[in-house]
Design a protein around this motif. Structure first.
Motif, short mmCIF file in Angstrom:
data_model
loop_
_atom_site.label_atom_id
_atom_site.label_comp_id
_atom_site.label_asym_id
_atom_site.label_seq_id
_atom_site.Cartn_x
_atom_site.Cartn_y
_atom_site.Cartn_z
N ILE A 73 1.05 -1.17 0.06
CA ILE A 73 -0.06 -0.05 -0.07
C ILE A 73 0.87 1.40 0.12
O ILE A 73 0.71 2.18 -0.88
CB ILE A 73 -0.91 0.12 1.11
N GLY A 74 1.98 1.42 0.83
CA GLY A 74 3.04 2.30 0.82
C GLY A 74 3.46 2.72 -0.57
O GLY A 74 3.61 3.89 -0.97
N GLY A 75 3.78 1.50 -1.16
CA GLY A 75 4.54 1.73 -2.33
C GLY A 75 3.69 2.24 -3.36
O GLY A 75 4.12 3.00 -4.38
N ALA A 76 2.36 1.67 -3.43
CA ALA A 76 1.36 2.15 -4.33
C ALA A 76 1.09 3.73 -4.42
O ALA A 76 0.89 4.42 -5.10
CB ALA A 76 -0.16 1.17 -4.26
N VAL A 77 1.02 4.06 -2.85
CA VAL A 77 1.01 5.68 -2.66
C VAL A 77 2.10 6.54 -3.22
O VAL A 77 2.05 7.44 -3.86
CB VAL A 77 0.43 5.81 -1.39
N ALA A 78 2.91 5.92 -2.95
CA ALA A 78 4.28 6.77 -3.45
C ALA A 78 4.49 6.69 -5.03
O ALA A 78 4.60 7.59 -5.61
CB ALA A 78 5.58 6.01 -2.94
N ALA A 79 4.09 5.38 -5.49
CA ALA A 79 4.31 5.45 -7.09
C ALA A 79 3.15 6.27 -7.81
O ALA A 79 3.27 7.20 -8.58
CB ALA A 79 4.09 3.86 -7.51
N ALA A 80 1.84 6.40 -7.07
CA ALA A 80 0.98 7.28 -7.70
C ALA A 80 1.32 8.85 -7.52
O ALA A 80 0.58 9.39 -8.44
CB ALA A 80 -0.30 6.90 -6.90
N ASN A 81 1.99 8.99 -6.44
CA ASN A 81 2.20 10.44 -6.56
C ASN A 81 3.49 10.92 -7.16
O ASN A 81 4.09 12.09 -6.95
CB ASN A 81 2.28 10.84 -5.00
N SER A 82 4.17 9.76 -7.81
CA SER A 82 5.70 10.25 -8.25
C SER A 82 5.32 11.10 -9.53
O SER A 82 4.52 10.82 -10.28
CB SER A 82 6.21 9.06 -8.63
N PRO A 83 6.12 12.31 -9.65
CA PRO A 83 5.79 12.92 -10.84
C PRO A 83 6.38 12.41 -12.00
O PRO A 83 6.08 12.67 -13.36
CB PRO A 83 6.76 14.35 -10.60
N ASP A 84 7.30 11.44 -11.91
CA ASP A 84 7.66 10.46 -13.08
C ASP A 84 7.22 9.14 -13.11
O ASP A 84 7.48 8.34 -12.12
CB ASP A 84 9.40 10.43 -12.84
N GLN A 85 6.27 9.17 -14.13
CA GLN A 85 5.46 8.20 -14.22
C GLN A 85 6.01 6.96 -14.95
O GLN A 85 5.23 6.06 -15.36
CB GLN A 85 4.11 8.42 -14.63
N THR A 86 7.09 6.97 -15.35
CA THR A 86 7.91 5.79 -16.18
C THR A 86 7.92 4.83 -14.91
O THR A 86 7.91 5.04 -13.72
CB THR A 86 9.33 6.12 -16.55
N GLY A 87 8.35 3.52 -15.34
CA GLY A 87 8.42 2.37 -14.56
C GLY A 87 9.49 2.60 -13.43
O GLY A 87 9.54 2.14 -12.26
N LEU A 88 10.70 3.15 -13.73
CA LEU A 88 11.75 3.42 -13.07
C LEU A 88 11.40 4.41 -12.03
O LEU A 88 11.69 4.09 -10.62
CB LEU A 88 13.03 3.81 -13.82
N GLY A 89 10.70 5.49 -12.38
CA GLY A 89 10.31 6.47 -11.44
C GLY A 89 9.25 5.93 -10.44
O GLY A 89 9.58 6.37 -9.04
N ARG A 90 8.35 5.22 -10.64
CA ARG A 90 7.22 4.65 -9.87
C ARG A 90 8.07 3.64 -8.90
O ARG A 90 7.79 3.69 -7.74
CB ARG A 90 6.08 4.00 -10.65
N VAL A 91 8.92 2.77 -9.38
CA VAL A 91 9.30 1.60 -8.41
C VAL A 91 10.50 2.27 -7.58
O VAL A 91 10.42 2.02 -6.51
CB VAL A 91 10.24 0.56 -9.67
N GLY A 92 11.16 3.37 -8.23
CA GLY A 92 12.05 4.18 -7.09
C GLY A 92 11.46 4.68 -6.02
O GLY A 92 11.90 4.49 -4.68
N HIS A 93 10.42 5.34 -6.26
CA HIS A 93 9.60 6.05 -5.09
C HIS A 93 8.96 4.94 -4.17
O HIS A 93 8.78 5.39 -3.07
CB HIS A 93 8.55 6.95 -5.57
#
Length: 203
Positions: A73-93
């Protein structure tokens, strides 16, 4: 010819990571309180000396599963709010949120004067009770009471407690890796399209 500079790192924001951290911690705290409510985590340090080592494995399973859910859940929230919506950006956040939440939990349990029945200590998992059992057996040999007389623990009991602590540490390491995997999966699953669909206002 001008050289193109990748802007992958310019899409990083700590606000998204912190949002994921808070979401993960809230879920973990709620599930830990639920574990207390159904009796899976009710083991006191004063009675940990006489408690069988296997009694904590039910609590470990609950802690591991709730940690994996919280990490997702925390990873999903961080990924959803990431300004970089590439795979690397979402996974990194998502992974950053998991890492920060893990450090916060361990630091809170280490710094706070918590007992084994507190929420903060049980967020760390069964290693807290296992380590307290080793300390109690090693430093307070007359605490184990049989009937009206006190009996010092044997070396075999101390070795068994240390072995149980080692098993708990290894199992916790594996559970944390599974939590990282859950955060990674959440980052991959939270695609830009899914974020757009969630943010779209209802009509």
């Amino acid at each position: 010819m001008a050289r193109t500079v990748s802007n992958a790192f310019f899409g990083w924001t700590w606000s998204a990571v912190l949002a994921g951290v808070f979401a993960s911690l809230v879920v973990q705290i709620l599930l830990t309180m639920l574990g207390f409510g159904i009796g899976l985590l009710a083991i006191d340090i004063p009675t940990a000396v006489s408690t069988p080592a296997g009694a904590g494995w039910a609590g470990f399973v609950w802690w591991a599963v709730s940690g994996i859910i919280a990490a997702f859940i925390g990873g999903a929230v961080a990924a959803a709010n990431s300004p970089d919506q590439t795979g690397l950006g979402r996974v990194g956040h998502a992974l950053a949120a998991w890492a920060v939440a893990t450090v916060v939990v361990v630091a809170a349990a280490a710094l706070l004067p918590a007992s084994a029945t507190s929420v903060a200590s049980n967020l760390v998992g069964p290693t807290y009770t296992a380590s307290a059992r080793v300390v109690a057996l090693s430093n307070a040999p007359a605490r184990e009471t049989v009937g009206a007389s006190a009996r010092a623990p044997t070396q075999a009991q101390i070795d068994e407690a240390r072995k149980h602590f080692a098993y708990a540490m290894f199992a916790s390491f594996c559970a944390l890796l599974l939590g990282a995997g859950a955060a990674y999966a959440a980052g991959m699953a939270t695609t830009g399209r899914a974020v757009a669909e969630t943010a779209r206002p209802l009509t």
